[in-house]
Scaffold this motif. Structure first.
Motif, short mmCIF file in Angstrom:
data_model
loop_
_atom_site.label_atom_id
_atom_site.label_comp_id
_atom_site.label_asym_id
_atom_site.label_seq_id
_atom_site.Cartn_x
_atom_site.Cartn_y
_atom_site.Cartn_z
N GLY A 1 0.75 -1.20 0.03
CA GLY A 1 0.05 0.02 -0.07
C GLY A 1 0.93 1.10 -0.11
O GLY A 1 0.35 2.18 -0.36
N VAL A 2 2.08 1.07 0.39
CA VAL A 2 2.93 2.21 0.57
C VAL A 2 3.24 2.88 -0.89
O VAL A 2 3.25 4.08 -0.92
N HIS A 3 3.36 2.22 -1.93
CA HIS A 3 3.59 2.93 -3.16
C HIS A 3 2.50 3.68 -3.80
O HIS A 3 2.80 4.81 -4.18
N PRO A 4 1.22 3.21 -3.78
CA PRO A 4 0.40 4.24 -4.15
C PRO A 4 0.31 5.32 -3.29
O PRO A 4 0.16 6.54 -3.98
N LEU A 5 0.60 5.50 -1.92
CA LEU A 5 0.65 6.47 -1.10
C LEU A 5 1.60 7.37 -1.55
O LEU A 5 1.56 8.60 -1.36
N MET A 6 2.76 6.87 -1.75
CA MET A 6 3.90 7.83 -2.20
C MET A 6 3.85 8.35 -3.60
O MET A 6 4.15 9.52 -3.84
N GLN A 7 2.82 7.84 -4.30
CA GLN A 7 2.68 8.40 -5.73
C GLN A 7 1.69 9.50 -5.31
O GLN A 7 1.88 10.78 -5.99
N GLU A 8 0.77 9.30 -4.62
CA GLU A 8 0.01 10.41 -4.14
C GLU A 8 0.64 11.49 -3.59
O GLU A 8 0.55 12.80 -3.93
N LEU A 9 1.86 11.36 -2.71
CA LEU A 9 2.45 12.41 -1.92
C LEU A 9 3.10 13.07 -3.22
O LEU A 9 3.43 14.16 -3.09
N ARG A 10 3.76 12.19 -3.99
CA ARG A 10 4.60 12.87 -5.16
C ARG A 10 3.87 13.85 -5.98
O ARG A 10 4.33 14.90 -6.45
N ARG A 11 2.51 13.50 -6.33
CA ARG A 11 1.56 14.45 -6.94
C ARG A 11 1.44 15.88 -6.18
O ARG A 11 1.52 16.86 -6.69
N VAL A 12 1.38 15.83 -4.90
CA VAL A 12 1.52 17.11 -4.07
C VAL A 12 2.59 17.68 -4.07
O VAL A 12 2.67 19.02 -4.54
N VAL A 13 3.73 17.14 -4.10
CA VAL A 13 5.16 17.51 -4.25
C VAL A 13 5.16 18.27 -5.72
O VAL A 13 6.08 19.55 -5.75
N ASP A 14 4.80 17.58 -6.64
CA ASP A 14 4.85 18.17 -7.90
C ASP A 14 3.76 19.61 -8.22
O ASP A 14 4.07 20.04 -9.32
N GLU A 15 3.00 19.84 -7.36
CA GLU A 15 2.38 21.04 -7.45
C GLU A 15 3.32 22.08 -7.38
O GLU A 15 3.15 23.46 -7.67
N PHE A 16 4.44 22.08 -6.83
CA PHE A 16 5.47 22.97 -6.58
C PHE A 16 6.78 22.50 -7.55
O PHE A 16 6.87 21.67 -7.88
N ASN A 17 7.69 23.72 -7.66
CA ASN A 17 8.69 23.62 -8.54
C ASN A 17 10.03 22.95 -7.72
O ASN A 17 10.29 23.40 -6.70
N ASP A 18 10.69 22.11 -8.19
CA ASP A 18 11.97 21.63 -8.10
C ASP A 18 12.25 21.31 -6.56
O ASP A 18 13.14 21.58 -6.00
N ARG A 19 11.29 20.48 -6.06
CA ARG A 19 11.26 20.18 -4.48
C ARG A 19 11.98 18.55 -4.64
O ARG A 19 11.73 17.95 -5.81
N VAL A 20 12.35 18.15 -3.61
CA VAL A 20 13.01 16.78 -3.44
C VAL A 20 12.53 16.10 -2.44
O VAL A 20 12.00 16.42 -1.25
N LEU A 21 12.31 14.66 -2.88
CA LEU A 21 11.86 13.84 -1.52
C LEU A 21 12.84 12.64 -1.61
O LEU A 21 13.10 11.98 -2.32
N VAL A 22 13.54 12.73 -0.29
CA VAL A 22 14.50 11.38 0.07
C VAL A 22 13.82 10.38 0.98
O VAL A 22 13.23 10.89 2.11
N GLY A 23 13.80 9.32 0.83
CA GLY A 23 13.12 8.32 1.68
C GLY A 23 14.12 7.66 2.47
O GLY A 23 15.28 7.18 2.06
#
Ligand code: NOJ
Length: 570
Positions: free
Chosen positions: A258-280
């Protein structure tokens, strides 16, 4: 012609982790803070790093040193105010230093208003924000363990139900199946991005979901038995067996799909903004998703899972890791953090620790990927064993201490074992100068954790800044070499000398530049003979001699020398 896409800032950057409590104390109360961090920005700039990762700076009862957040959109009062945070961020940005924060998704503090509401009654609207279950015959809902010891369930007499906690009982797990939880947390992400932060390090992503049938493990051991097993495991084979037992114990609690769809959802939020990074905080490369739709980076933790780093170890690690990464994924390497033994202590041999620290840094900075450094490693801060149980702050140590006492160990020995297995060893205050408390806080003030007395033996910033042969100066030099050479930041990695046990050698090739790196991991002169040496057009670095060229395809490396040359066209 194949064009290389422009590098993102987080691919070329070197990150430096700040542990806020221990980095710099601006208001002289014995606890690090934002004013302290702000006052050291020039030091960090001068060191040559490009980005900071701050371990949690949020309000927290500090049961787990801030990884128990009680308000995600605030600042812990002992660290300062939100305005001070903004000022810190602005001043970092003015120096072209980016700042990423720690985001703890799996759990909150039990003092968070969400949990306080949730526990207040069975029909509270936030009841379902956490994981509540009825007990079975006066026992917890199942036999799962908490990774930090004891059961994973805590009984709450208020409603006569149990809540689930993968970590300490003061860290109840959020129920990520609840869309309100997701929305609340995504708004936290937006809040900090609007303020200008550049990304997040995601805490313990693998622990977010659990087996939905909540089945018992039915194993003949619990997490507390693991402590005894680890102590008794001496050979690598025994240690591997303990690791397998550990994995089995938690297979229903970590790395559920389940964590993969969740990370995809988070990534869409992050992509509302320019040039940010997520490191797990995960070594699992599947978190890159398919087609760059989950995390941007995940740590190559296997690199640090060894006693001594050797050329063969690094080559094997790189071969496995680079082959496993999806095509567009970018590696991310580190040798230490606030949960591990300090780099110089873990990878030293007791005789050449300083030299090994330097060659390991060169390796970390010059292999392919984004490097993460941990505060204090630049001056060679070592692990510090706090042997007085009353001074220990990590609750993990307290738990181990109690287990030891229960099994009959005497209290002094128990405290030492607890300290060795806890995480305070690497969290002691940064040693700024040869002065009481290492210059972290004034004489007469008690720092939150005792300062390692070896600040008086040259392990402090002030003395190392003044000493051209110090480890700190080696950090500045090597960071500068990386920054000035695009191939070392962005180039493809190709091992050479693949059979050598003493020298780690590889090329890095980017459009417009190829570098050859050769690192001598031994206390003896070593001669390197590789065809690439015939193409050396410029010596970029010869750390021991200051610039000997190579002749006739041959290069003599001094003990623990780091050598980098630029190669002319293929
Ligand atoms: C991982 C963090 O690095 C560690 O310090 C913390 O205790 C756990 N996650 C729980 O948040």
């Amino acid at each position: 012609m194949k064009t290389t896409p422009a590098q993102k800032w987080w691919q070329t950057a070197v990150f430096y982790q700040i542990y806020p409590r221990s980095f710099a104390d601006g208001n002289r109360d014995g606890i690090g803070d934002l004013a302290g961090m702000r006052s050291r920005l020039d030091y960090l700039k001068d060191l040559g790093i490009d980005a900071l990762w701050l371990s949690p700076h949020y309000p927290s009862p500090m049961c787990d040193c801030g990884y128990d957040v009680s308000d995600y959109i605030g600042v812990a009062p002992e660290y300062g105010t939100l305005d001070e945070f903004k000022q810190f961020l602005d001043e970092a940005h003015q120096r072209s230093i980016r700042v990423i924060l720690d985001l703890v998704l799996n759990h909150t503090s039990d003092q968070h208003a969400w949990f306080q509401e949730s526990r207040s009654s069975l029909d509270n609207p936030k009841r379902d924000w956490y994981i509540w279950k009825k007990g079975k015959d006066g026992q917890p809902p199942n036999d799962w363990s908490s990774t930090f010891g004891g059961p994973a369930w805590e009984h709450d007499p208020l409603t006569d139900e149990y809540y689930y906690h993968f970590f300490f009982k003061s860290q109840p797990d959020l129920n990520w199946h609840n869309p309100q939880v997701r929305e609340a947390m995504w708004n936290v992400v937006r809040f900090w991005f609007r303020l200008g932060v550049d990304g997040f390090r995601l805490d313990a992503v693998g622990t977010i979901f659990e087996d939905e049938r909540w089945r018992d493990n039915k194993l003949p051991y619990t997490v507390d038995d693991m402590h005894a097993f680890s102590k008794a495991a001496h050979t690598p084979a025994e240690q591997r067996q303990v690791h397998r037992k550990w994995m089995k114990l938690f297979e229903k609690q970590v790395d559920l799909p389940g964590v993969h769809p969740l990370m995809q959802e988070l990534r869409r939020v992050v992509d509302e903004f320019n040039d940010r990074v997520l490191v797990g905080e995960t070594e699992d490369i599947s978190f890159y998703g398919s087609g760059d739709d989950e995390l941007h980076l995940s740590f190559n933790f296997p690199l640090m899972h060894t006693r001594l780093i050797t050329p063969a170890w690094v080559r094997a690690n790189q071969a496995a890791r680079l082959a496993a990464l999806p095509p567009d994924a970018w590696p991310c390497n580190t040798l230490g953090n606030h949960d591990s033994s300090r780099m110089i202590s873990s990878f030293g041999d007791g005789e050449h620790d300083r030299e090994l620290a330097e060659v390991n840094l060169a390796m970390l900075l010059f292999i392919k990927g984004t490097p993460f450094l941990y505060n204090g490693e630049e001056i060679g801060m070592t692990d510090y064993l706090i042997s007085d149980i009353n001074q220990i702050r990590d609750p993990l140590s307290n738990h181990i201490y109690n287990l030891e006492i229960k099994s009959g160990t005497d209290s002094q020995e128990a405290a030492l074992i607890a300290a060795r297995h806890g995480r305070d060893i690497c969290r002691t205050p940064l040693q700024w100068k040869n002065a009481p408390n290492g210059g972290f806080c004034p004489e007469g003030v008690t720092p939150w954790l005792p300062v390692n007395p070896n600040y008086a033996q040259g392990i402090n910033v002030e003395q190392q800044l003044a000493d051209p042969s110090s480890l700190l100066q080696a950090y500045r030099l090597l960071l500068g070499v990386r920054k000035q050479n695009p191939a070392l930041q962005a180039g493809e990695y190709q091992p050479v000398l693949t059979g050598s046990r003493s020298v780690l050698a590889f090329t890095r090739t980017a459009p417009g530049q190829t570098c050859l790196v050769a690192i001598n991991y031994t206390p003896k002169n070593r001669t390197v003979r590789v065809p690439e040496l015939n193409r050396v057009s410029r010596v970029i670095l010869a750390s021991k001699t200051g610039g000997h060229p190579s002749t006739g395809g041959k290069l003599v490396l001094q003990p623990y020398e780091v050598w980098v040359g630029e190669l002319s066209g293929a």
